[in-house]
Write a protein that holds these residues in place. Sequence first.
Motif, short mmCIF file in Angstrom:
data_model
loop_
_atom_site.label_atom_id
_atom_site.label_comp_id
_atom_site.label_asym_id
_atom_site.label_seq_id
_atom_site.Cartn_x
_atom_site.Cartn_y
_atom_site.Cartn_z
N THR A 1 4.21 -14.94 -2.64
CA THR A 1 3.59 -14.86 -3.42
C THR A 1 3.27 -13.42 -4.17
N VAL A 2 3.84 -12.94 -5.52
CA VAL A 2 3.33 -12.07 -5.82
C VAL A 2 1.95 -11.79 -6.24
N ARG A 3 1.96 -10.21 -5.12
CA ARG A 3 0.78 -9.72 -5.06
C ARG A 3 0.51 -8.77 -4.74
N PRO A 4 -0.29 -8.39 -6.37
CA PRO A 4 -0.50 -6.95 -6.75
C PRO A 4 -0.70 -5.67 -5.77
N GLU A 5 -2.10 -6.24 -5.13
CA GLU A 5 -2.62 -5.17 -4.35
C GLU A 5 -2.14 -5.04 -3.43
N ILE A 6 -1.05 -5.74 -3.12
CA ILE A 6 0.00 -5.25 -1.63
C ILE A 6 1.14 -4.57 -2.24
N GLY B 1 7.54 -10.21 -4.48
CA GLY B 1 6.66 -10.72 -3.68
C GLY B 1 5.94 -10.33 -2.22
N VAL B 2 5.27 -11.33 -2.13
CA VAL B 2 5.33 -11.32 -0.04
C VAL B 2 5.11 -12.32 0.67
N GLY B 3 6.11 -12.56 1.07
CA GLY B 3 5.56 -13.49 2.37
C GLY B 3 7.02 -14.29 2.00
N ILE B 4 7.41 -15.65 2.88
CA ILE B 4 8.16 -16.04 2.60
C ILE B 4 8.45 -17.83 2.33
#
Length: 202
Positions: free
Chosen positions: A59-64, A51-54
Amino acid sequence: MLSKKKLGTILDEIAEKEWSVIDDLFPSDFLEELKAEVRQFWEDGDFRKAGVGIGDSLTVRPEIRSDRVLWLDNAQLTPLQKQYWDFIEQLRTEINQNFFAGLKFFEAHFAVYPAGSFYKKHLDQFKEVNYRKITCLLYLNDDWTQADGGQLRVYHPGDETQFTDVIPINGRFVCFKSGSVYHEVLPSKRERFSLTGWLRTN
Ligand code: OGA
Ligand code: MN
């Protein structure tokens, strides 16, 4: 497990340019066993999408980022993980003594980048909190070459038009200041394994 000289080299590089790359830190039997361990967890399906963030904003952000991770449990380390923690403990002590950094503990996950995955340019500190201070990476790959992609692109602090592409060869250890060294993982053409962790304050 670690010579004072190599530990000194890591500290010098961090002091000088905020990031460090060093090879031949670990014995090859240790690396072979750790490589086998991470591949076993991977085959067993123990990894999750990263995931991205805390907290609430995780969130899971497959573009990142499109890697998969398996967090390690500090209370239930395998003997091999324990050996790595012991090494990190030496590094933590040394950094605290030299830089008054107040580093308290280490958190880490195994990461797998399946073919085609990447992690876009980022810092390892969250917007909300900055307890991650030093990022530590150990690569666990067989025969990796430039053509396999998956390089760690390290943007030089102070002049981000300059960068260095680090090939994730077996046993290579990379560490850098989490809050100031921008980095990314270029698209990997092969399954790419690593152990990624952070020395952090409370
Ligand atoms: C990370 C990261 C780099 C790498 O997980 O935050 O930047 O080379 N990993 O795996
Ligand atoms: Mn990162």
